[in-house]
Design an enzyme around this catalytic site. Structure first.
Site, PDB file in Angstrom:
ATOM      1  CG  ASP A   1      -7.433   3.087  -0.901  1.00  0.00           C
ATOM      2  OD1 ASP A   1      -7.932   1.960  -0.910  1.00  0.00           O
ATOM      3  OD2 ASP A   1      -7.509   3.829   0.113  1.00  0.00           O
TER       4      ASP A   1
ATOM      5  CE  LYS B   1      -4.401   1.043   0.138  1.00  0.00           C
ATOM      6  NZ  LYS B   1      -5.523   0.220  -0.379  1.00  0.00           N
TER       7      LYS B   1
HETATM    8  P1  NDP Z   1     -13.067   7.589  -2.768  1.00  0.00           P
HETATM    9  O1  NDP Z   1     -12.002   8.585  -2.571  1.00  0.00           O
HETATM   10  O2  NDP Z   1     -13.643   7.390  -4.115  1.00  0.00           O
HETATM   11  O3  NDP Z   1     -14.290   7.880  -1.783  1.00  0.00           O
HETATM   12  C1  NDP Z   1     -14.118   7.912  -0.398  1.00  0.00           C
HETATM   13  C2  NDP Z   1     -15.444   8.238   0.215  1.00  0.00           C
HETATM   14  O4  NDP Z   1     -15.405   8.098   1.636  1.00  0.00           O
HETATM   15  C3  NDP Z   1     -15.841   9.675  -0.048  1.00  0.00           C
HETATM   16  O5  NDP Z   1     -17.228   9.714  -0.167  1.00  0.00           O
HETATM   17  C4  NDP Z   1     -15.353  10.367   1.215  1.00  0.00           C
HETATM   18  O6  NDP Z   1     -15.953  11.608   1.497  1.00  0.00           O
HETATM   19  C5  NDP Z   1     -15.773   9.341   2.224  1.00  0.00           C
HETATM   20  N1  NDP Z   1     -15.052   9.548   3.484  1.00  0.00           N
HETATM   21  C6  NDP Z   1     -13.764   9.783   3.680  1.00  0.00           C
HETATM   22  N2  NDP Z   1     -13.510   9.943   4.975  1.00  0.00           N
HETATM   23  C7  NDP Z   1     -14.674   9.789   5.595  1.00  0.00           C
HETATM   24  C8  NDP Z   1     -15.048   9.831   6.937  1.00  0.00           C
HETATM   25  N3  NDP Z   1     -14.158  10.064   7.897  1.00  0.00           N
HETATM   26  N4  NDP Z   1     -16.356   9.622   7.233  1.00  0.00           N
HETATM   27  C9  NDP Z   1     -17.265   9.408   6.243  1.00  0.00           C
HETATM   28  N5  NDP Z   1     -16.945   9.358   4.954  1.00  0.00           N
HETATM   29  C10 NDP Z   1     -15.674   9.539   4.644  1.00  0.00           C
HETATM   30  O7  NDP Z   1     -12.497   6.231  -2.201  1.00  0.00           O
HETATM   31  P2  NDP Z   1     -12.988   4.730  -2.447  1.00  0.00           P
HETATM   32  O8  NDP Z   1     -14.449   4.684  -2.650  1.00  0.00           O
HETATM   33  O9  NDP Z   1     -12.102   4.150  -3.456  1.00  0.00           O
HETATM   34  O10 NDP Z   1     -12.618   4.062  -1.049  1.00  0.00           O
HETATM   35  C11 NDP Z   1     -13.554   3.870   0.008  1.00  0.00           C
HETATM   36  C12 NDP Z   1     -13.092   2.722   0.879  1.00  0.00           C
HETATM   37  O11 NDP Z   1     -13.000   1.527   0.090  1.00  0.00           O
HETATM   38  C13 NDP Z   1     -11.716   2.889   1.521  1.00  0.00           C
HETATM   39  O12 NDP Z   1     -11.714   2.245   2.772  1.00  0.00           O
HETATM   40  C14 NDP Z   1     -10.797   2.129   0.565  1.00  0.00           C
HETATM   41  O13 NDP Z   1      -9.609   1.714   1.196  1.00  0.00           O
HETATM   42  C15 NDP Z   1     -11.700   0.958   0.224  1.00  0.00           C
HETATM   43  N6  NDP Z   1     -11.377   0.197  -0.983  1.00  0.00           N
HETATM   44  C16 NDP Z   1     -11.246   0.810  -2.198  1.00  0.00           C
HETATM   45  C17 NDP Z   1     -10.972   0.057  -3.324  1.00  0.00           C
HETATM   46  C18 NDP Z   1     -10.896   0.654  -4.686  1.00  0.00           C
HETATM   47  O14 NDP Z   1     -10.712  -0.096  -5.653  1.00  0.00           O
HETATM   48  N7  NDP Z   1     -11.049   1.956  -4.852  1.00  0.00           N
HETATM   49  C19 NDP Z   1     -10.757  -1.394  -3.240  1.00  0.00           C
HETATM   50  C20 NDP Z   1     -10.989  -1.945  -1.922  1.00  0.00           C
HETATM   51  C21 NDP Z   1     -11.266  -1.155  -0.860  1.00  0.00           C
HETATM   52  P3  NDP Z   1     -15.134  12.977   1.323  1.00  0.00           P
HETATM   53  O15 NDP Z   1     -15.373  13.368  -0.095  1.00  0.00           O
HETATM   54  O16 NDP Z   1     -15.775  13.904   2.315  1.00  0.00           O
HETATM   55  O17 NDP Z   1     -13.706  12.740   1.650  1.00  0.00           O
HETATM   56  O1  2IT Z   2      -7.789  -1.769  -1.002  1.00  0.00           O
HETATM   57  C1  2IT Z   2      -7.720  -2.208  -2.158  1.00  0.00           C
HETATM   58  O2  2IT Z   2      -7.854  -3.417  -2.402  1.00  0.00           O
HETATM   59  C2  2IT Z   2      -7.506  -1.264  -3.262  1.00  0.00           C
HETATM   60  N1  2IT Z   2      -7.450  -0.064  -3.019  1.00  0.00           N
HETATM   61  C3  2IT Z   2      -7.315  -1.768  -4.663  1.00  0.00           C
HETATM   62  C4  2IT Z   2      -5.904  -2.202  -4.889  1.00  0.00           C
HETATM   63  C5  2IT Z   2      -5.552  -2.564  -6.310  1.00  0.00           C
HETATM   64  O3  2IT Z   2      -4.361  -2.844  -6.514  1.00  0.00           O
HETATM   65  O4  2IT Z   2      -6.410  -2.576  -7.202  1.00  0.00           O
END
Ligand code: NDP
Ligand code: 2IT
Length: 449
Positions: free
Chosen positions: A162, A122
């Site tokens: 992420d 990461k």
């Molecule tokens: P984004 O940046 O697209 O979205 C993040 C979202 O979470 C935004 O709506 C953000 O709001 C909100 N957020 C951030 N901090 C907080 C908080 N303290 N309380 C409430 N909402 C909050 O990120 P992702 O959707 O990609 O990621 C979301 C989660 O999924 C993370 O935990 C990430 O590690 C996990 N994840 C992502 C993957 C991917 O492929 N993208 C894969 C696997 C897991 P704001 O705009 O206000 O910051």
């Molecule tokens: O938490 C996760 O699994 C991710 N943010 C995606 C990682 C990736 O290499 O696609």
């Protein structure tokens, strides 16, 4: 195991999130160590909690007014026993070493569950992209890659997105890598479609999470049709989790960001979801604007003084935390169960605190832990790497059907491992044990390295 946790506490006293993630995995693997004493002799636990490599670097950049800023960049290369390091990059002001290490640690087991050969890593930065112009984002990404490029490569370490890192950032990062290395390779995933990206990668984490939820429901002869679902977040994972819930006939009544959440009793529909995508991905606005556009919905501002998030305190059948680590606290878990929630499926990484996890584990609900439930994102990243190696692109149906098969396989693997080690029905035990065994066996095969 106590010794290992004590060591982490003493050597790295501030690393609370990392210790939380380690404690959760170690809590499941004792029966494995009891069955295979060679694991203890080879000190696999001591080795698996120590990153293979940690890179920390300075990221200087200039804003649009000519002001210089300095951020900290990270890449934690945790484990490469079953494949090259793989995992996302997070740009968020809360980023620090403990967060990077917990995410890299979780990634090791998650990637192991995907059935593909990928190690765990990461990275990211404490850079806050909110309110920054495209030019500022580009300069930051270029400066970040000006150091990172020497540590990564298509057979070494393949970053992705992420929180705060999406297609736009991956584009700027890739451009700089290509310039510095003079090579066009699949060194990053989550790329744009017309230069090496994979169809269904943007959808993959959310869709995969809902496929996993559907598999869990199937074990009780249920499905998502007509179910009321609470979803947190409004970014990539929340958007596509919501989209797939809608496809399957479910009703999504909440979305959130760090400022607050919206409650829409009628539920999201395709038009409202299009608006959320436009609002968040293009306008980069706040979820509050959803309630302004759809006045029949209510907006609740976040209150950091509370011991719970009222988002989780509505009547519902299912809950999908898709925002942030530790966003579901003890009281939230109690509220969910009192409100009739039968299934919790984690799109975010480690969204439940240990106390909330205890409540879920002691209840009869279906609980899908993040390292299994959100593995669809990195799984399709693995498929993007495969397509890049072959220099061809699969159609969406092919990627989606592979994603579904992978999620079904992860679900079955979790159930089988849980059953084999005396914790039938526990997806937490199953995910930790199955992810762990594959990695430590590879470590043993490869000797003391
Ligand atoms: P984004 O940046 O697209 O979205 C993040 C979202 O979470 C935004 O709506 C953000 O709001 C909100 N957020 C951030 N901090 C907080 C908080 N303290 N309380 C409430 N909402 C909050 O990120 P992702 O959707 O990609 O990621 C979301 C989660 O999924 C993370 O935990 C990430 O590690 C996990 N994840 C992502 C993957 C991917 O492929 N993208 C894969 C696997 C897991 P704001 O705009 O206000 O910051
Ligand atoms: O938490 C996760 O699994 C991710 N943010 C995606 C990682 C990736 O290499 O696609």
């Amino acid at each position: 195991m106590d010794e290992i946790l004590k060591n982490i506490k003493e050597k790295d006293p501030g690393e609370i999130e990392f210790k939380q993630a380690v404690e959760e995995v170690l809590g499941s693997v004792k029966p494995v160590l009891d069955r295979y004493p060679e694991y203890r002799r080879a000190a696999v636990l001591e080795r698996i909690v120590e990153p293979e490599r940690v890179i920390i670097f300075r990221v200087p950049w200039m804003d649009d007014e000519g002001q210089v800023h300095v951020n900290r960049g990270f890449r934690v290369e945790m484990n490469s026993a079953i494949g090259p390091f793989k995992g996302g990059l997070r740009f968020h002001p809360s980023v620090k070493l403990s967060i990077m290490k917990f995410l890299a640690f979780e990634q090791v087991f998650k990637n192991s569950l995907t059935t593909l050969g990928m190690g765990g890593a990461k990275g990211g930065s404490d850079f806050n992209p909110k309110g920054r112009s495209d030019h500022e984002i580009m300069r930051f990404c270029q400066s970040f890659m000006a150091e990172l490029f020497r540590h990564i490569g298509p057979h070494t370490d393949i970053p992705a997105g992420d929180i705060g890192v999406g297609t736009r950032e991956i584009g700027y990062l890739f451009g700089m890598y290509k310039k510095l290395k003079n090579e066009f390779t699949g060194v990053l995933t989550g790329k744009s479609l017309n230069w090496g990206g994979s169809l269904v990668r943007p959808e993959a984490t959310g869709y995969g999470c809902v496929y996993f939820a559907s598999e869990m429901l199937k074990t009780r002869n249920q499905n998502l049709e007509g179910r009321t679902c609470l979803v947190s977040g409004s970014g990539n994972v929340a958007q596509y989790t919501s989209e797939k819930i809608l496809h399957l006939g479910g009703r999504v009544v909440t979305l959130s960001d760090s400022s607050g959440y919206v409650y829409d009793a009628q539920g999201l529909d395709a038009d409202k979801l299009e608006f959320v995508k436009y609002l968040k991905n293009i306008k980069r606005g706040r979820i509050e604007q959803y309630a302004e556009k759809y006045p029949e919905t209510s907006y609740f501002q976040a209150d950091p003084g509370l011991d719970h998030n009222p988002l989780w305190n509505h009547k519902a059948d299912c809950a999908f935390p898709c925002a942030f680590e530790n966003e579901v606290q003890q009281q939230d878990a109690r509220n969910m169960i009192n409100n009739g929630v039968q299934l919790v499926c984690e799109g975010a990484n480690m969204p439940a605190t240990p106390e909330a996890l205890d409540i879920f584990s002691d209840s009869n609900i279906l609980y899908g832990p993040s390292k299994a439930a959100n593995a669809g994102g990195v799984a399709v990243s693995g498929l993007e790497m495969a397509q890049n190696s072959m220099r061809l692109n699969w159609p969406a149906e092919e990627v989606n059907s592979r994603l579904k098969i992978i999620m079904q396989s992860i679900h079955q693997t979790c159930l089988n491992a849980a059953e084999e080690y005396g914790e039938p029905g526990s997806y937490v035990a199953g995910a930790n044990i199955a992810g762990f065994v594959k990695v430590v066996n590879a470590m043993l095969d490869q000797g003391l390295v």
